[in-house]
Design an enzyme around this catalytic site. Structure first.
Site, mmCIF file in Angstrom:
data_model
loop_
_atom_site.group_PDB
_atom_site.id
_atom_site.type_symbol
_atom_site.label_atom_id
_atom_site.label_comp_id
_atom_site.label_asym_id
_atom_site.label_seq_id
_atom_site.Cartn_x
_atom_site.Cartn_y
_atom_site.Cartn_z
ATOM 1 N N GLU A 151 0.585 -1.191 -0.212
ATOM 2 C CA GLU A 151 0.153 0.028 -0.148
ATOM 3 C C GLU A 151 0.939 1.609 -0.276
ATOM 4 O OE1 GLU A 151 -3.201 0.582 -0.768
ATOM 5 O OE2 GLU A 151 -3.592 2.508 0.318
ATOM 6 N N HIS A 207 25.403 2.734 2.103
ATOM 7 C CA HIS A 207 26.106 4.141 3.093
ATOM 8 C C HIS A 207 24.464 4.715 2.935
ATOM 9 C CE1 HIS A 207 27.638 8.549 1.682
ATOM 10 N NE2 HIS A 207 26.946 9.110 2.277
HETATM 11 C C1 LIG Z 1 29.791 10.115 9.078
HETATM 12 S S1 LIG Z 1 29.397 11.197 8.026
HETATM 13 C C2 LIG Z 1 30.164 10.715 6.651
HETATM 14 C C3 LIG Z 1 30.280 11.546 5.757
HETATM 15 C C4 LIG Z 1 28.840 11.899 4.651
HETATM 16 O O1 LIG Z 1 27.995 10.566 4.365
HETATM 17 C C5 LIG Z 1 27.449 12.928 5.189
HETATM 18 O O2 LIG Z 1 26.313 12.497 4.601
HETATM 19 C C6 LIG Z 1 27.847 13.670 6.096
HETATM 20 O O3 LIG Z 1 27.681 15.279 5.222
HETATM 21 P P1 LIG Z 1 28.290 16.154 5.697
HETATM 22 O O4 LIG Z 1 26.672 17.489 5.498
HETATM 23 O O5 LIG Z 1 28.290 16.550 6.808
HETATM 24 O O6 LIG Z 1 29.270 16.995 5.041
HETATM 25 ZN ZN LIG Z 2 25.977 10.386 3.778
#
Ligand SMILES: CSCCC(=O)C(=O)COP(=O)(O)O
Ligand SMILES: [Zn+2]
Length: 246
Positions: A151, A207
């Site tokens: 859904e 990630h």
């Molecule tokens: C542990 S955070 C590693 C960097 C990352 O993946 C991220 O998204 C950080 O983004 P930022 O906005 O803090 O530069």
């Molecule tokens: Zn990130």
């Protein structure tokens, strides 16, 4: 003081009004509020993840490497839109808070804005990460995430101006490989957007995910729907239930 330092002082002095508003829906208030919520949902813990909003010809951005749940309006960067994505020094920053760096996700957010998005959210949700690992193991590294007959997929757009997915449709979310530096994901994101022009989200293996929407409310609800679906998918997999109903 060096030239750059002088420019930063000027920018922060002259353009503070851009992040000062009593309107809770103003991007400089909304980004901190959204980040607080996202932190509580486990999406932006340990400084990872973030969000950006385009408001007219201004891009509002969270800073890099800070506790995202503690961001204040005064910490917000502003870029004049349109802007160059690369090199970073050529971007039209008009407000740069002192002692802070703009998010490393900036070129990815700008890529979403080039597609017409009004808001882009990056999360490190564990459900998103787990789904990228399950897809790789079960379907291979070229496969995208696919699910049908749930859904909640009705919360995801079919594509720009095409309405929303139906219960019987198949939701597809492309997956790109991670890179050592966040900025270097941009090429993969662009390629995924070209291959899946109707997508509003791209998963990043091991990630997290980038999700965008026409405005902040849509980006947030789409991100919520996807996170719900990814958690469900992981639990379905544990029970041996298929993601696609025959
Ligand atoms: C542990 S955070 C590693 C960097 C990352 O993946 C991220 O998204 C950080 O983004 P930022 O906005 O803090 O530069
Ligand atoms: Zn990130």
């Amino acid at each position: 003081m060096c030239g750059d330092g002088h420019k930063a002082v000027e920018a922060s002095t002259n353009y503070d009004y851009l992040v000062q508003s009593t309107d809770p829906e103003h991007p400089a208030n909304l980004i901190p509020e959204m980040c607080r919520k996202f932190y509580n949902w486990g999406w932006v813990t340990g400084t990872g993840g973030g969000t950006s909003i385009r408001h007219g010809d201004h891009i509002f951005l969270a800073p890099s490497g800070v506790q995202k749940e503690l961001i204040k309006s005064d910490n917000i960067f502003v870029i004049q839109w349109p802007t160059k994505k690369y090199p970073a020094e050529d971007r039209n920053y008009i407000r740069k808070p002192l002692a802070l760096k703009p998010s490393a996700c900036t070129p990815l957010f700008l890529t979403a804005f080039e597609q017409g998005a009004g808001c882009c959210i990056h999360t490190h949700s564990q459900w998103a990460v787990l789904v990228t690992l399950l897809v790789e193991r079960e379907m291979g590294s070229d496969a995208c995430f696919e699910i049908s007959h749930i859904e909640q997929i009705k919360g995801i757009p079919r594509g720009k101006g095409k309405g929303y997915l139906d219960y019987h449709d198949t939701l597809r979310v492309p997956i790109i490989e991670n890179t050592p530096y966040e900025e270097d994901l941009t090429e993969g994101l662009e390629a995924a957007m070209n291959k899946y022009p109707d997508t509003y989200a791209v998963l990043v293996r091991r990630h997290g995910i980038y999700v965008w929407g026409d405005n902040p409310a849509k980006a947030k609800t789409q991100c919520e729907s996807l996170d719900y679906i990814f958690q469900l998918a992981v639990e379905m997999h544990k029970l041996g239930l298929p993601w696609i109903k025959k």
